[in-house]
Design a protein around this motif. Structure first.
Motif, short mmCIF file in Angstrom:
data_model
loop_
_atom_site.label_atom_id
_atom_site.label_comp_id
_atom_site.label_asym_id
_atom_site.label_seq_id
_atom_site.Cartn_x
_atom_site.Cartn_y
_atom_site.Cartn_z
N CYS A 197 52.21 83.46 102.75
CA CYS A 197 51.11 83.70 103.94
C CYS A 197 51.43 85.15 104.41
CB CYS A 197 51.05 82.51 104.84
SG CYS A 197 49.79 81.28 104.06
N ASN A 198 50.41 85.87 104.80
CA ASN A 198 50.39 87.15 105.79
C ASN A 198 51.20 88.25 104.94
OD1 ASN A 198 50.04 84.68 107.84
ND2 ASN A 198 48.61 86.50 108.28
N SER A 199 51.70 88.11 103.95
CA SER A 199 51.99 89.42 103.11
C SER A 199 50.83 90.10 102.76
CB SER A 199 52.81 88.93 101.75
OG SER A 199 52.32 88.29 100.84
N SER A 200 51.20 91.14 102.53
CA SER A 200 49.58 92.14 102.39
C SER A 200 49.20 91.95 100.99
CB SER A 200 50.16 93.87 102.65
OG SER A 200 51.39 94.22 101.75
N SER A 201 49.94 91.60 99.95
CA SER A 201 49.65 91.02 98.73
C SER A 201 48.72 89.82 98.77
CB SER A 201 50.90 90.74 98.01
OG SER A 201 50.61 90.15 96.68
N TRP A 202 49.21 88.78 99.47
CA TRP A 202 48.49 87.63 99.99
C TRP A 202 47.09 87.95 100.70
CZ3 TRP A 202 47.12 85.89 104.91
CH2 TRP A 202 46.45 84.85 104.69
N PHE A 208 49.85 96.11 99.51
CA PHE A 208 50.03 94.83 98.59
C PHE A 208 51.39 94.44 98.15
CE2 PHE A 208 46.14 97.49 97.85
CZ PHE A 208 45.48 96.60 98.05
N GLN A 209 52.18 94.34 99.22
CA GLN A 209 53.77 93.95 99.10
C GLN A 209 53.54 92.39 98.65
OE1 GLN A 209 57.05 94.87 101.68
NE2 GLN A 209 56.94 92.55 101.82
N PRO A 210 54.51 92.14 97.69
CA PRO A 210 54.38 90.58 97.22
C PRO A 210 55.29 89.74 98.49
CG PRO A 210 55.15 91.99 95.39
CD PRO A 210 54.97 92.85 96.52
N ALA A 211 55.15 88.61 98.41
CA ALA A 211 55.91 87.83 99.50
C ALA A 211 57.12 87.49 98.98
CB ALA A 211 55.09 86.25 99.24
N PHE A 212 57.94 86.81 100.15
CA PHE A 212 59.45 87.10 99.60
C PHE A 212 59.86 86.29 98.65
CE2 PHE A 212 59.36 82.57 101.63
CZ PHE A 212 60.32 82.06 100.90
#
Length: 626
Positions: A197-202, A208-212
């Protein structure tokens, strides 16, 4: 309103963006190892966010970074598309962590009231702690779009937390598979943070950075060239109690590694005991079916302190519960402590993804960095000559080294902690006279004399002061009055402490005073060294020998075996500090002075030499892993 229902409602927004946005993501996002280099170690901090709050009177805005600035490399909007200009859009002072925006800056700013909403005006009740309206809720990328990314070179590396290194023992099986290039199966079980949630990819927006969790897998893939399969069973709005019900699903994937990441939703009111019992139940469920599976326990980031539904006191209690479970095959990824330290330096609005309980892109990267640091060894440390930053009124008395890459320097009336390049991490005033020091089990031990040093009548006042190695807070003080002529130096071997000190003229032997771990006196050892001026000043045990530095015209170096039997006396000065750094390698301290007479500290490398005791190495660096 029920706390659990609040979190479930928030989760309704945690649905990944699909379709054209996902296609744009694949075209835009590009993996870079620099983004996954731990920010606490790196020279350059990449894309650290600030949400600039505008002063309603002056029209200017300001924000703070994690570290003081040596050089700003670039400032961009959160999408990465727009580059801003120094002197036009932003200002900074070298050595400060503050960035200021002129009134006509092109960087996005907000009025303080823009981060609030009237009571009952949002779908979810997010009442501010002060009762004045609600916290702005960011369903997708609202906060991301208000934040600005700063890439800068640090002027200081001060970071008081001792971060976990590669877990070669706790995660030995996982590391063995990775190093062999074998496939690795990972299961992640957690709450909405772990859904991305709230990564730019999501959220479907640039960059559009993926989540951790995806960054974690990508970085391990790149580093080890292994095929890593991630099964993500995380669901938003859940607590550790729900996690217990999912263990059968975890087992279905036959994972080599399980990551358990709960705590945010639990903090709405579940006790630490209940939380800990649920985590233990998950561990037992996994281990009963798959005893070889290793586990990482994630201590959650902190939620917004201005949202009273989150009980902030529970986060460190949860972390403590997890730390007690790190037995064989289980490691801790401590985001709680990292987030708390970041919030000492920055605002929550700089780090939040939704205003209350999710990270932004930077926060997701920090999650990934903390996880990756458990499985990716630090780059080989290049050990070379070091100069401690700064100058001091008192001369250098001794040095020691911890197991996390920090050096401790005793300058008589100041205690200094630096990184391996000599950059100051912490500096505190201390009582006169602090002497030599040693490190053991997370603490720094300093030989201290508060009376007359080297007095034949024994009017010394000998102590060992103990400091927390992270914070340099003094945590204990032990009398060692057996050190009759004044404590000057200290070394440690097998959790026993050995204190050395003054020696009046005419005494033809030196003395070493042994204490147990609680500083109960054990015995006095005699070294047949002949007289040395002012006795022994520095001590370290390394490579099976004791090395003692002394004052005097020839500054003798005394070398003994582990039982203090003489192995040599040499004309080689180690009287300002000596510490082992690698097999057959020691750092030796010197104390140059500035033109104004202020004292400094440097370290040079030496190796054992049969003829001279030690031999300085050429100034070239070498790897401690050679």
């Amino acid at each position: 309103m029920n706390n659990n229902w609040i979190f479930v409602l928030i989760f309704l927004y945690c649905v990944p963006i699909t379709g054209s946005a996902a296609a744009e993501e694949s075209a835009k996002w590009s993996y870079s190892p620099e983004l996954l280099q731990p920010f606490w170690q790196s020279e350059v901090v990449q894309s650290e966010p600030i949400l600039f709050i505008k002063d309603s009177v002056s029209g200017t805005a300001a924000g703070r970074l994690l570290f003081p600035i040596d050089e700003v490399l670039e400032i961009r909007d959160s999408s990465g598309r727009k580059l801003f200009e120094h002197g036009v859009d932003y200002l900074f002072e070298r050595g400060e962590s503050k960035i200021t925006l002129p009134a006509d800056s092109g960087i996005v700013t907000v009025e303080p009231d823009a981060l609030r909403r009237p009571a009952n005006s949002q779908q979810f009740q997010l009442t501010h702690r002060d009762g004045n309206g609600e916290i702005l809720f960011g369903a997708k990328l609202e906060y991301h779009e208000l934040q600005t990314s700063v890439t800068y070179r640090k002027a200081s590396h001060e970071w008081p937390l001792e971060m976990a290194a590669c877990q070669t023992d706790s995660l030995a099986k996982t590391l063995a598979k990775l190093e062999a290039g074998k496939p690795l199966s990972v299961v992640l079980l957690g709450d909405s943070i772990s859904t991305g949630c709230n990564s730019s990819s999501w959220g479907g927006g640039a960059p559009f950075q993926p989540a951790f969790q995806d960054l974690f897998v990508q970085h391990l893939n790149e580093h080890y060239e292994s095929e890593i399969t991630l099964t993500n069973l995380s669901v938003g709005g859940t607590t550790a109690a729900w996690g217990v019900t999912m263990i059968d699903k975890v087992i279905e994937s036959t994972p080599d590694l399980v990551i358990l990441a709960f705590g945010m939703n639990d903090s709405a009111g579940r006790s630490a005991a209940d939380y800990g019992a649920d985590i233990k139940a998950m561990i037992s469920g996994v281990r009963s079916e798959m005893p070889a599976t290793e586990i990482i326990l994630v201590a959650s980031m902190l939620g917004n302190r201005d949202w009273p539904r989150l009980h902030q006191e529970l986060f460190p209690q949860y972390r403590e519960q997890l730390s007690r479970m790190t037995w064989d095959g289980i490691a801790l990824a401590d985001m709680t402590s990292v987030w708390a330290e970041m919030l000492h330096r920055k605002n929550d609005s700089d780090l939040t993804g939704n205003g209350v309980n999710h990270p932004n892109d930077f926060g997701h990267r920090v999650y990934a960095q903390v996880l990756c640091s458990l499985l990716v060894p630090d780059a080989p440390v290049e050990i070379e000559a070091v100069q401690c930053d700064g100058d001091y009124s008192g001369h250098l008395q001794g040095v020691c080294l911890n197991d996390q890459g920090s050096i401790y320097w005793s300058f008589t009336t100041e205690l200094v902690k630096t990184d391996m390049q000599g950059r100051i991490q912490k500096r505190i005033p201390v009582a006169n006279h602090h002497g030599d020091l040693c490190f053991n089990d997370g603490r720094v031990y300093v030989a201290v004399n508060l009376g007359k040093f080297n007095d034949p009548e024994g009017h010394a006042d000998s102590w060992v002061y103990v400091y927390d190695s992270q914070t340099l807070d003094r945590v204990a003080a032990h009398e060692v009055q057996e050190v009759f002529h004044g404590a000057g130096g200290i070394g440690v071997r097998d959790n026993q402490f050995y204190v050395v000190g003054g020696l009046p003229e005419g005494v033809e032997e030196n003395y070493v005073y042994e204490y147990d771990g609680d500083f109960r006196f054990v015995q006095k050892h005699v070294i047949d060294s002949k007289w040395t001026e002012l006795g022994i000043q520095t001590a370290t045990y390394h490579d099976g020998y004791w090395w003692f530095g002394c004052y005097g015209k020839d500054h003798p170096l005394i070398k003994t075996d582990e039982n203090f039997q003489m192995r040599g006396r040499y004309d080689f000065s180690c009287s300002l500090g000596i510490v082992g750094v690698a097999p057959q390698r020691l750092w030796v301290a010197t104390g140059p002075k500035t033109p104004s007479g202020r004292c400094q500290g440097t370290l040079f490398l030496a190796q054992p030499d049969d003829e001279n005791g030690l031999r300085p190495l050429p100034s070239r660096s070498f790897s401690s892993f050679d």
